[in-house]
Design a protein around this motif. Structure first.
Motif, PDB file in Angstrom:
ATOM      1  N   ALA A 165       4.821 -21.075 -36.434  1.00 50.34           N
ATOM      2  CA  ALA A 165       5.326 -21.874 -35.315  1.00 50.34           C
ATOM      3  C   ALA A 165       4.330 -22.928 -34.886  1.00 50.34           C
ATOM      4  O   ALA A 165       4.703 -23.948 -34.330  1.00 50.34           O
ATOM      5  CB  ALA A 165       5.671 -20.968 -34.137  1.00 50.34           C
ATOM      6  N   ALA A 224       5.421 -26.583 -33.405  1.00 47.61           N
ATOM      7  CA  ALA A 224       5.260 -26.887 -31.986  1.00 47.61           C
ATOM      8  C   ALA A 224       4.858 -28.346 -31.814  1.00 47.61           C
ATOM      9  O   ALA A 224       4.212 -28.917 -32.657  1.00 47.61           O
ATOM     10  CB  ALA A 224       4.213 -25.968 -31.360  1.00 47.61           C
ATOM     11  N   THR A 259      11.165 -23.097 -32.437  1.00 50.67           N
ATOM     12  CA  THR A 259       9.741 -22.776 -32.442  1.00 50.67           C
ATOM     13  C   THR A 259       9.500 -21.371 -31.895  1.00 50.67           C
ATOM     14  O   THR A 259       8.715 -20.603 -32.444  1.00 50.67           O
ATOM     15  CB  THR A 259       8.955 -23.817 -31.629  1.00 50.67           C
ATOM     16  OG1 THR A 259       9.217 -25.110 -32.171  1.00 50.67           O
ATOM     17  CG2 THR A 259       7.465 -23.557 -31.683  1.00 50.67           C
TER      18      THR A 259
END
Length: 109
Positions: A58, A62, A46
């Protein structure tokens, strides 16, 4: 945005980050029973994406901290630890902000 750490640098940053979280008396219990290698791998991936040219992608990846049951304040502290590690590694402010955004979004999950 230029990639600042790359995969190896992201793994190092995550290792430093997890050491800080594990040393925090309030946060450490949330890591008990967690597969830290798996968590570290997810966080490094990430972070690599967050600091790479695709940046905001990302946000989709996440979520590693979200399932641990942290309060919003605890989650903010975890993300603050990440920012501190990145500052210490001389990652530029814009990239630190992108990483914070990527991990801060999961606080409500």
């Amino acid at each position: 945005m230029e990639a600042w750490l790359g995969p190896a640098g992201a793994r190092d940053a995550v290792a430093r980050w997890l050491r800080l979280v594990a040393a925090d008396a309030e946060l450490a219990p949330y890591l008990i029973g967690i597969d830290r290698a798996r968590l570290a791998g997810h966080l490094a991936l990430t972070l690599t994406v967050a600091l790479g040219p695709a940046g905001d992608i990302a946000r989709l990846a996440a979520g590693a901290w979200g399932g641990l049951g942290l309060t919003e304040a605890q989650h903010r502290r975890v993300v603050d630890y990440l920012a501190g590690v990145l500052w210490a590694l001389d990652v530029p402010a814009g990239a630190v902000a992108a990483a914070r955004r990527a991990f801060a979004d999961e606080a409500g999950s």
